[in-house]
Scaffold this motif. Sequence first.
Motif, short mmCIF file in Angstrom:
data_model
loop_
_atom_site.label_atom_id
_atom_site.label_comp_id
_atom_site.label_asym_id
_atom_site.label_seq_id
_atom_site.Cartn_x
_atom_site.Cartn_y
_atom_site.Cartn_z
N GLN A 1 0.83 -1.20 0.00
CA GLN A 1 0.00 0.00 0.00
C GLN A 1 0.87 1.25 0.00
N GLU A 2 1.92 1.25 0.81
CA GLU A 2 2.83 2.40 0.85
C GLU A 2 3.58 2.54 -0.47
N TYR A 3 3.96 1.41 -1.08
CA TYR A 3 4.68 1.47 -2.35
C TYR A 3 3.82 2.08 -3.45
N LEU A 4 2.57 1.66 -3.54
CA LEU A 4 1.69 2.18 -4.58
C LEU A 4 1.35 3.65 -4.34
N ALA B 1 0.93 7.37 -10.93
CA ALA B 1 0.21 6.44 -11.80
C ALA B 1 0.53 6.66 -13.27
N GLN B 2 0.53 7.90 -13.71
CA GLN B 2 0.78 8.19 -15.13
C GLN B 2 2.20 7.82 -15.52
N GLU B 3 3.17 8.18 -14.66
CA GLU B 3 4.56 7.86 -14.97
C GLU B 3 4.78 6.35 -15.00
N SER B 4 4.17 5.63 -14.05
CA SER B 4 4.34 4.18 -13.99
C SER B 4 3.75 3.51 -15.22
N GLN C 1 -4.31 1.32 -13.27
CA GLN C 1 -3.89 2.72 -13.35
C GLN C 1 -2.36 2.85 -13.42
N PHE C 2 -1.66 1.81 -12.93
CA PHE C 2 -0.20 1.86 -12.86
C PHE C 2 0.48 0.96 -13.89
N TYR C 3 -0.20 -0.13 -14.30
CA TYR C 3 0.45 -1.15 -15.12
C TYR C 3 -0.43 -1.56 -16.29
N PRO C 4 0.17 -2.01 -17.40
CA PRO C 4 -0.62 -2.48 -18.56
C PRO C 4 -1.39 -3.76 -18.22
#
Length: 374
Positions: free
Chosen positions: A56-59, A64-67, A137-140
């Motif tokens: 949770q802290e990592y996310l 989100a957009q950069e990831s 939101q973070f990954y494909p």
Amino acid sequence: MTPHHLILAFVYFFVVLVVLPIFCSNKVYSVHYQDDPEKNAEIEAAKREHRIRGVQEYLKRLDAQESHSFHTFQLSVPVDNLVIVIAKKPAHEEDLVLSQLVAEIDRNIRQDNIYRNALLICNATRIPFQELEDLSQFYPVLLAENTTTWRLFNSEEVIKHDFVDCITQGLRVNNFRHVTVIRDLVVPFSGFLNVVNQVTRHQLSGGMVRGEPVEEHNPWLFLHLHEPVPFRHYEFSGNCIRELLLITLSGALIFVAIFRWLEGPFQPMSTRVMYAFYGALYFLTFALVLGRPYISELRRFAGDLYRVYDPPKAIHFSALTLPSLALPDLLTQLNLLRCSTYSPFHRALDQMMTTLERSGYVISPSLVRYVVRS
């Protein structure tokens, strides 16, 4: 007999009879392990809560957009290793096992400066669920296809279909050298991806000639990243005997060197032999009492130390690395098969070694660990 000999004998029996039984009582693979289900459940719950807070802290720290842009770009260029996560809606969604898995892969991709890697999440549930929507939101994320070969009530056929379909999806979006397919039942150890790339490149697919890396014709089919518990223990085999001999000789040499430094270089031969005997006895005893899995953990210090071997029987699929050259024939053959309870997927995959005349391996120690609740 010197005073050191008497001290070594006394310390040996004290450690064997008192210290090791106490120290190893909570070590699962030790001969002195004492099972305590209630305490184990509390430990597992504490570990689970720690992992949940960590992911949770990592996310929260990620943009989100950069990831998403970073991982989309990784997919747009050829890579050494494409990591495909087969995502299914979990029974305990609050455990965030999928999030833990994906976040650890993300860390590994960002930290690996030697090899180029990419991540793709394959939604094998075929309908959205909340945890996956948050991760998208973070990954494909790609949706697995629901083809006519998929049998809803045949769990082994489902596993096979998900495996084949998600790899097929990966082949469409990226040109990769190797593919690592992971089910959302496990979480990798830190640095696992670099080890996978080193092992596949140097131990399985390549070699060195006159100091230069070269390609070797070593047709292999898969590398299991999880070593089953029955394979981890000492047994009467050449590998185990060699390991124990190496441990014994290491103990002998270390003790001789230590007492040569303590007592000076001018020692009688009988004294050196006695110190070598005690060193060998200490190290061999500790190795046998602690258990091979804990000794094997020392291999994690370097990728070249990991052991790769042919498993004696079929291994259930949780995390696999495969070379791209073997995929066309493998996927074709798997599509011709029908898996069932009597012919499970892991056995069908194991039979492909004979059908395609390629080798299959398992890595030791494991690069992933099961975290899903049973």
